[in-house]
Design a protein around this motif. Structure first.
Motif, PDB file in Angstrom:
ATOM      1  N   GLU A  15     -22.221  -1.463  -7.968  1.00 49.40           N
ATOM      2  CA  GLU A  15     -23.522  -0.768  -8.023  1.00 49.40           C
ATOM      3  C   GLU A  15     -23.749  -0.152  -9.397  1.00 49.40           C
ATOM      4  O   GLU A  15     -24.860  -0.210  -9.933  1.00 49.40           O
ATOM      5  CB  GLU A  15     -23.614   0.302  -6.930  1.00 49.40           C
ATOM      6  CG  GLU A  15     -23.771  -0.254  -5.528  1.00 49.40           C
ATOM      7  CD  GLU A  15     -25.123  -0.893  -5.246  1.00 49.40           C
ATOM      8  OE1 GLU A  15     -26.013  -0.912  -6.123  1.00 49.40           O
ATOM      9  OE2 GLU A  15     -25.301  -1.379  -4.119  1.00 49.40           O
ATOM     10  N   HIS A  49     -26.915   4.599  -4.920  1.00 49.82           N
ATOM     11  CA  HIS A  49     -25.872   3.997  -4.088  1.00 49.82           C
ATOM     12  C   HIS A  49     -24.490   4.374  -4.620  1.00 49.82           C
ATOM     13  O   HIS A  49     -23.595   4.721  -3.838  1.00 49.82           O
ATOM     14  CB  HIS A  49     -25.996   2.478  -4.063  1.00 49.82           C
ATOM     15  CG  HIS A  49     -27.244   1.986  -3.397  1.00 49.82           C
ATOM     16  ND1 HIS A  49     -27.593   0.660  -3.404  1.00 49.82           N
ATOM     17  CD2 HIS A  49     -28.216   2.624  -2.715  1.00 49.82           C
ATOM     18  CE1 HIS A  49     -28.725   0.500  -2.750  1.00 49.82           C
ATOM     19  NE2 HIS A  49     -29.125   1.685  -2.333  1.00 49.82           N
ATOM     20  N   CYS A 161     -27.982   1.758   2.646  1.00 47.40           N
ATOM     21  CA  CYS A 161     -28.006   1.221   1.275  1.00 47.40           C
ATOM     22  C   CYS A 161     -28.161  -0.300   1.224  1.00 47.40           C
ATOM     23  O   CYS A 161     -28.790  -0.816   0.297  1.00 47.40           O
ATOM     24  CB  CYS A 161     -26.733   1.622   0.533  1.00 47.40           C
ATOM     25  SG  CYS A 161     -26.618   3.391   0.215  1.00 47.40           S
TER      26      CYS A 161
END
Length: 187
Positions: A15, A49, A161
């Motif tokens: 991420e 995230h 997410c």
């Protein structure tokens, strides 16, 4: 390190990596307003995230904090503006954009797989814990419920997410579908 911690670590790295790449693409293609603004928004999702993964990992006894930090988009904006001006006047900026979109799509797809793995392990752990709780004494049930709460947290994190990651993939895929015919037939 168990598999869940490994998955949390890999997903956190993925991420953060995607956020950096989205920011770089936004800066490189500043002359394309839709690309620039949407990529910055999507980078924000990935940063969120990563932060949520770090917070969850802390509760699982795993430290994912990045003490070096990551550069903020505004620190790169001056360089990005000059790069965007240069790129827009070159004959291949559209090919570069297609390459960037393809790489973003693949990075988001990798993150999506990890979100799915995390969700699946959390679901399986919940089912196994319910079965164990039904078979153990009252004292052990308290420990099992505490562990189930962690798994609920993982499942909730993945459930909230992962859809955003899928939206990131849909955006890159849509942009590739729109741009590829124009770019590849104009060469």
């Amino acid at each position: 390190m168990n598999g869940v911690n490994l998955t949390l670590r890999v997903l956190h790295h993925g991420e953060k990596h995607l956020a950096r790449k989205l920011t770089a693409v936004a800066e490189r293609h500043r002359a394309e307003p839709e690309i620039h603004h949407v990529a910055l928004d999507l980078a924000g999702w990935s940063r969120e995230h990563a932060q949520r993964l770090s917070d969850t990992a802390d509760r699982h006894g795993l430290d994912l904090r990045d003490f070096a930090g990551t550069p903020l988009p505004h620190l790169l904006s001056a360089l990005g503006e000059k790069t965007a001006e240069t790129v827009v006047h070159r004959p291949e900026p559209a090919l570069l954009l297609l390459r960037d979109l393809r790489e973003l799509h693949l990075d988001a797809a990798e993150n999506s797989v990890h979100w799915e793995m995390l969700a699946q392990v959390a679901q399986v752990a919940q089912v196994a814990q319910v079965a164990q709780v039904a078979q153990v004494a009252q004292v052990a049930q308290v420990a099992q419920v505490a562990q189930a709460t962690k798994d609920d947290e993982l499942l909730g994190l993945a459930s909230s997410c992962h859809p955003a990651t899928l939206r990131q993939m849909r955006w890159t895929n849509t942009m590739i579908k729109v741009l590829a015919p124009q770019v590849l037939t104009s060469l």
